[in-house]
Design a protein around this motif. Structure first.
Motif, short mmCIF file in Angstrom:
data_model
loop_
_atom_site.label_atom_id
_atom_site.label_comp_id
_atom_site.label_asym_id
_atom_site.label_seq_id
_atom_site.Cartn_x
_atom_site.Cartn_y
_atom_site.Cartn_z
N HIS A 87 0.96 -1.18 0.02
CA HIS A 87 0.09 -0.18 0.05
C HIS A 87 0.96 1.47 0.03
O HIS A 87 0.41 2.21 0.66
N SER A 88 1.86 1.32 -0.62
CA SER A 88 2.67 2.44 -0.69
C SER A 88 2.85 3.33 -1.93
O SER A 88 3.62 4.14 -2.38
N ASP A 89 1.91 3.12 -2.80
CA ASP A 89 1.58 3.89 -4.13
C ASP A 89 0.81 5.09 -3.57
O ASP A 89 -0.42 5.23 -3.45
N PHE A 90 1.51 5.99 -3.18
CA PHE A 90 0.91 7.27 -2.34
C PHE A 90 0.16 8.11 -3.57
O PHE A 90 -0.31 9.21 -3.23
N ILE A 93 -5.29 7.02 -3.79
CA ILE A 93 -5.79 7.50 -2.76
C ILE A 93 -6.34 6.21 -1.92
O ILE A 93 -6.25 6.15 -0.59
N GLN A 95 -4.96 3.45 -1.79
CA GLN A 95 -3.63 2.77 -1.22
C GLN A 95 -3.24 3.34 -0.18
O GLN A 95 -2.82 2.91 1.03
N VAL A 96 -3.39 5.01 -0.14
CA VAL A 96 -3.11 5.83 1.08
C VAL A 96 -4.08 5.54 2.08
O VAL A 96 -3.54 5.44 3.27
N PHE A 99 -2.80 2.23 3.44
CA PHE A 99 -1.61 2.34 4.39
C PHE A 99 -1.74 2.98 5.82
O PHE A 99 -1.48 2.28 6.76
N ASN A 100 -2.55 3.95 5.88
CA ASN A 100 -2.99 4.71 7.02
C ASN A 100 -3.69 3.78 8.08
O ASN A 100 -3.48 3.63 9.27
#
Length: 135
Positions: A87-90, A93, A95-96, A99-100
């Motif tokens: 999930h590091s494809d910032f 959205i 993935q963000v 990630f969070n």
């Protein structure tokens, strides 16, 4: 407020465990699709049994409050690795958000490590049995 600690700790453990038990089980039923997804993200599918064990086994341990601190450490690490590897494809959205979410869940597991599983857990029951046998 103190008398709510045991039921709230149990509820917190169940909420944290829920996603891991569900996801671990879903990886068993969609094994080849999950293996392909892992490979697409540069992770060897040979790790899938370990992923399932971590999610399903760790989730069940957290829910029961057994070996809680060890399971919480494993799942906190798992969440951090998942955030970084998947999930590091910032620029995306979704993935963000994932990630969070994984970072937040890791924080919940670190709190569980710090404060323990609470009185309504197998760990606490074992502690009480040991203390009673020593007195």
């Amino acid at each position: 407020m103190e008398r709510l600690q045991a039921p709230l700790a149990l509820l917190a453990r169940l909420f944290l465990a829920y996603i891991f038990v569900v996801e671990g089980w879903s990886k068993i039923s969609a094994y080849s699709a999950t293996a392909s997804y892992m490979q697409t993200n540069g992770v060897t599918p040979g790790l899938l049994p370990l992923v399932i064990l971590t999610e399903l086994g760790g989730g069940l341990l957290i829910a029961a409050g057994f070996m809680t601190r060890y399971a919480a450490l494993a799942l906190a690490g798992f969440c951090l690795l998942t955030a970084l590897l998947f999930h590091s494809d910032f620029g995306n959205i979704e993935q963000v958000i994932n990630f969070n979410k994984n970072i937040a869940i890791a924080g919940g597991f670190l709190a569980l490590m710090a404060f323990g599983p609470g009185a309504w857990s197998i760990d606490a029951m074992k502690r009480r049995v040991i203390q009673n046998s020593m007195s």
